[in-house]
Scaffold this active site. Structure first.
Site, PDB file in Angstrom:
ATOM      1  N   ASP A  98       0.850  -1.181   0.000  1.00  0.00           N
ATOM      2  CA  ASP A  98       0.000   0.000   0.000  1.00  0.00           C
ATOM      3  C   ASP A  98       0.899   1.248   0.000  1.00  0.00           C
ATOM      4  OD1 ASP A  98      -2.993   0.902   0.433  1.00  0.00           O
ATOM      5  OD2 ASP A  98      -1.890   1.955   1.993  1.00  0.00           O
ATOM      6  N   HIS A 275      -7.063  -6.522  -1.380  1.00  0.00           N
ATOM      7  CA  HIS A 275      -5.992  -5.551  -1.156  1.00  0.00           C
ATOM      8  C   HIS A 275      -5.081  -5.916   0.004  1.00  0.00           C
ATOM      9  CE1 HIS A 275      -3.977  -1.702  -1.275  1.00  0.00           C
ATOM     10  NE2 HIS A 275      -4.247  -1.508   0.001  1.00  0.00           N
TER      11      HIS A 275
END
Length: 299
Positions: A98, A275
Site C-alpha cells: 500500500d 488488497h
C-alpha cells in the site's frame, strides 16, 4: 524479538527487529501497523533473514508529527535510511505494501545506493508525472473518490474515529456516502482474529487517523517532488504482487511499470485475493516473496 524506538530524521520510530542474515525492511500502509506483517516475520526469519518492521511515522508507537507537511514520500524514505544508519547498514531489501510500497519504490529510484532490492505489494511503481494527481482523480473517478475525501484536514478524521472498529471492519469504501450510513452491519474480516482486530482498534483509538491521512494529503506534493525524475528508473532486482480483486489496479495498473522497473523478476497475481494480501493469503505471499528473496539475496 526486540521492539525499540529508533531516532531517525528528526523523529522516533518504533521498530520490531528479529533474526540474522541479509536485512529485509517491511513497510506497511494505511490504515495498518507494522503488525500487518505478523505472518511474514517468522517465515523470513526462519529462512535466514534479518527482519526490521517499523510502525511508520504517524502510526502505532512511532511519533505522530502534527500537520501534513512532514509526510511526503521522500521524507518517509529518509526515515527508513535513517534506520539503516542507526544499525550500520549501507543498504537493505525493502518490501512495502500500500503506501509502504509507494515509499519504497521512490526510495529505490531516489536513493538507489540504499536499496539492495525492492518489492511492492498491491501498489506498483508510479512513473513521474506532470499531472496533478488529485485533479486527475476528480476528472477520471469523481469527487466522491475516497482519496479526495481524505484531502481536507478535519473532514475524515472525526468520522473514522467515531467508531474505530466499524472503520477497520467495513468492507465498504470510506467516503462521504459511507460516512452518512448509520447502523452498518460490520463484521470482522475473516483473515483477522478478534485479537488481531483488537491490536488495530487500540492503536487507532489512541493515535487517531490524522497521521495516516497525511500520506494522502501529500499526493500532489509527491508528484511535484518527483516531477523531474525522468531519468530515474528502478534498476534494482524487483518484485510485484497483488490480488486479482484488488481495486487499486483500476486506477494504478501494473503495466505502468513497463520501462521504468527495469529488473522486474516476477509479477504475481493471486487469484481471488483482495488488497490486504499479505494478511489475507500469507502462505502464498510468503512462498512467492521467499522465492524472490532467495534469488536476490541467497542465504
Amino acid at each position: 524479538m526486540t521492539v525499540r524506538r529508533v531516532a531517525t530524521n528528526g523523529i522516533e520510530l518504533s521498530v520490531l527487529e528479529e533474526g540474522e542474515g541479509p536485512l529485509v525492511v517491511l513497510v506497511h500502509g494505511f490504515p495498518e501497523l507494522g503488525y500487518s506483517w505478523r505472518h511474514q516475520v517468522p517465515a523470513l526469519v526462519a529462512a535466514g533473514y534479518r527482519v526490521a518492521v517499523p510502525d511508520m511515522r504517524g502510526y502505532g508507537r512511532s511519533d505522530v508529527p502534527p500537520g501534513p507537511e512532514g509526510y511526503d514520500a521522500l521524507t518517509l524514505g529518509r526515515d527508513l535510511t535513517g534506520y539503516l544508519d542507526d544499525v550500520g547498514e549501507e543498504s537493505a531489501i525493502f518490501v512495502g505494501h500500500d503506501w509502504g510500497a509507494n515509499v519504497v519504490w521512490l526510495l529505490a529510484a531516489g536513493q538507489p545506493e540504499r536499496v539492495r532490492a525492492v518489492a511492492g505489494l498491491s501498489v506498483p511503481f508510479t512513473p513521474p508525472t506532470r499531472s496533478v494527481p488529485t485533479e486527475v482523480f476528480r476528472h477520471r473517478i469523481g469527487e466522491d473518490f475516497y482519496m479526495l475525501w481524505f484531502q481536507e484536514p478535519g473532514v475524515a478524521e472525526p468520522v473514522l474515529e467515531a467508531d474505530v472498529r466499524r472503520t477497520l471492519s467495513t468492507s465498504e469504501v470510506w467516503g462521504a456516502d459511507w460516512a452518512s450510513r448509520e447502523g452498518e452491519d460490520v463484521r470482522r474480516p475473516r483473515w483477522m482474529t478478534e485479537d488481531d482486530l483488537a491490536v488495530y482498534v487500540e492503536a487507532f483509538e489512541r493515535t487517531g487517523f490524522a497521521g495516516g491521512l497525511s500520506y494522502y494529503r501529500n499526493l500532489d506534493r509527491n508528484a511535484e517532488l518527483t516531477r523531474d525524475w525522468t531519468d530515474r528508473k528502478v534498476t534494482q532486482p524487483a518484485f510485484f504482487l497483488t490480488g486479482s480483486r484488488d481495486p487499486v489496479a483500476l486506477f494504478m495498473p501494473a503495466q505502468g511499470m513497463d520501462g521504468w522497473v527495469t529488473d522486474l523478476r516476477a509479477s504475481v497475481v493471486l487469484d481471488g485475493a483482495g488488497h490486504w494480501v499479505q494478511q489475507e493469503r500469507p502462505d502464498e505471499v510468503n512462498a512467492a516473496l521467499l522465492g524472490w528473496l532467495r534469488e536476490v539475496a541467497p542465504v
